[in-house]
Design an enzyme around this catalytic site. Structure first.
Site, PDB file in Angstrom:
ATOM      1  N   HIS A  40      -6.504   5.744   6.421  1.00 48.08           N
ATOM      2  CA  HIS A  40      -6.609   4.993   5.166  1.00 48.08           C
ATOM      3  C   HIS A  40      -7.137   3.576   5.381  1.00 48.08           C
ATOM      4  O   HIS A  40      -7.228   2.805   4.420  1.00 48.08           O
ATOM      5  CB  HIS A  40      -5.246   4.928   4.468  1.00 48.08           C
ATOM      6  CG  HIS A  40      -4.727   6.266   4.067  1.00 48.08           C
ATOM      7  ND1 HIS A  40      -3.390   6.511   3.804  1.00 48.08           N
ATOM      8  CD2 HIS A  40      -5.369   7.460   3.885  1.00 48.08           C
ATOM      9  CE1 HIS A  40      -3.237   7.786   3.481  1.00 48.08           C
ATOM     10  NE2 HIS A  40      -4.416   8.382   3.531  1.00 48.08           N
ATOM     11  N   HIS A  87       0.844  -1.193   0.000  1.00 46.57           N
ATOM     12  CA  HIS A  87       0.000   0.000   0.000  1.00 46.57           C
ATOM     13  C   HIS A  87       0.883   1.247   0.000  1.00 46.57           C
ATOM     14  O   HIS A  87       0.668   2.188  -0.747  1.00 46.57           O
ATOM     15  CB  HIS A  87      -0.920  -0.012   1.228  1.00 46.57           C
ATOM     16  CG  HIS A  87      -1.805   1.178   1.342  1.00 46.57           C
ATOM     17  ND1 HIS A  87      -1.371   2.384   1.849  1.00 46.57           N
ATOM     18  CD2 HIS A  87      -3.113   1.367   1.018  1.00 46.57           C
ATOM     19  CE1 HIS A  87      -2.370   3.257   1.831  1.00 46.57           C
ATOM     20  NE2 HIS A  87      -3.436   2.662   1.332  1.00 46.57           N
ATOM     21  N   GLY A  88       1.865   1.273   0.892  1.00 45.30           N
ATOM     22  CA  GLY A  88       2.874   2.325   0.874  1.00 45.30           C
ATOM     23  C   GLY A  88       2.624   3.521   1.777  1.00 45.30           C
ATOM     24  O   GLY A  88       3.529   4.299   2.036  1.00 45.30           O
ATOM     25  N   ASP A  89       1.377   3.670   2.254  1.00 38.69           N
ATOM     26  CA  ASP A  89       1.062   4.807   3.139  1.00 38.69           C
ATOM     27  C   ASP A  89      -0.038   4.375   4.108  1.00 38.69           C
ATOM     28  O   ASP A  89      -1.081   5.014   4.216  1.00 38.69           O
ATOM     29  CB  ASP A  89       0.615   6.008   2.305  1.00 38.69           C
ATOM     30  CG  ASP A  89       0.475   7.288   3.137  1.00 38.69           C
ATOM     31  OD1 ASP A  89       1.062   7.352   4.240  1.00 38.69           O
ATOM     32  OD2 ASP A  89      -0.235   8.210   2.701  1.00 38.69           O
ATOM     33  N   LEU A  90       0.242   3.283   4.818  1.00 44.95           N
ATOM     34  CA  LEU A  90      -0.796   2.631   5.616  1.00 44.95           C
ATOM     35  C   LEU A  90      -0.862   3.220   7.024  1.00 44.95           C
ATOM     36  O   LEU A  90      -0.077   2.861   7.893  1.00 44.95           O
ATOM     37  CB  LEU A  90      -0.523   1.127   5.679  1.00 44.95           C
ATOM     38  CG  LEU A  90      -1.690   0.276   6.156  1.00 44.95           C
ATOM     39  CD1 LEU A  90      -2.850   0.314   5.165  1.00 44.95           C
ATOM     40  CD2 LEU A  90      -1.259  -1.164   6.367  1.00 44.95           C
TER      41      LEU A  90
END
Length: 306
Positions: A209, A202-205
């Protein structure tokens, strides 16, 4: 922002949606300014269906949004968790039907802290287990298919080199404390920490979010702007920053049980990636060039701005 400015912005964003044929209304619409990349309006259409309207803040966001659109199309076919279904995607506006569920937390911009919509000290077993299940499924997605769909694929050795290069770039442009720099270099130079594989991440968890149902179970994930095939540890860094090492160990245990791929120094690697998070803050600051972001980065880097 004043109420007048809010109303004007809502009217503008709703107008963009209506110009694309979406019959949403500004009455009772809500503005959300907490995201760094998008201004967001929640509005209902003629049938009462709630929509999410996202207006990019900068040109670089528009470029990355096209990659996010590709990612979402792939995920809708390959992930059981709910993800946004973009119905409008132009350089000026992204719009999709609001997903079921509630974000695990919102953000209070004035206090600069989370406003929780769940018990989080500690998180419930249902929350941790269902998040672990989704992460294991996401990280286990076929990389070749992901790459063929157009998602960026970064090999493990390349991710490690990119991390090292970013550190040098940030040091040259903003500076970094000696203690932090030495810690980063030990981590980057030690093979034992680094996985020999990449995963779709995901990269920005973080909590805003993560969507949950009324029982605290995770049902979906929002904001896939940073998604790519890269180091899976990245999806645990913000979790550990917020909940601590003990809770992250619990998440990793459930992740392992769900089929997630674990390696010997995974949690230590997460901790070192957490210590290097100032690099991510600095990269954003260098991108936006906003004074608030620059000051935040300097503080995180241990640099005094005289």
């Amino acid at each position: 922002m004043t109420n007048l400015n809010e109303k004007q912005l809502i009217t503008e964003i709703v107008g963009l949606a209506r110009s694309q044929g979406l019959t949403v209304h500004s009455e009772n619409a809500q503005l959300n300014e907490t995201g760094m990349d998008f201004q967001v309006v929640f509005a209902k259409d003629d049938t009462g269906m709630p929509w999410v309207l996202r207006k990019p803040r900068r040109s670089d966001v528009v470029e990355r949004a096209s990659a996010e659109g590709i990612t979402l199309a792939f995920l809708r076919a390959n992930l059981t968790a709910d993800v946004p279904d973009w119905r409008i995607h132009t350089p000026e506006l992204i719009a999709y039907p609001m997903l079921k569920g509630t974000p695990a937390a919102g953000i209070d911009l004035e206090q600069k802290q989370y406003v929780w919509n769940m018990d989080h000290q500690p998180p419930s077993d249902d929350f941790v287990r269902t998040l672990a299940d989704i992460l294991a499924e996401l990280h286990g997605t076929d990389q070749i298919s992901a790459g063929q769909s157009g998602i960026e694929v970064i090999r493990p050795e390349d991710f490690r080199q990119m991390t090292a290069d970013s550190m040098v770039d940030v040091k040259n442009k903003l500076g970094v404390s000696t203690t932090l720099w030495e810690r980063w270099q030990k981590w980057v130079d030690d093979d034992a920490y680094w996985p020999g594989f990449s995963s779709l991440i995901h990269g920005d968890l973080h909590p805003p979010h993560i969507l949950i149902d009324q029982n605290g179970r995770v049902t979906g994930l929002l904001d896939w702007t940073e998604a790519k095939v890269a180091d899976p540890a990245k999806d645990f860094v913000l979790y550990q920053t917020i909940f601590g090492e003990k809770e992250t160990a619990r998440l990793l245990e459930y992740y392992d049980q769900a089929g997630g791929r674990i390696w010997a120094k995974m949690q230590e690697h997460i901790s070192e990636m957490q210590a290097a998070y100032p690099v991510e803050i600095a990269k954003l600051a260098l991108q936006t060039q906003q004074e608030e972001h620059i000051n935040m980065a300097l503080e995180a880097l241990g640099v005094t701005s005289d």
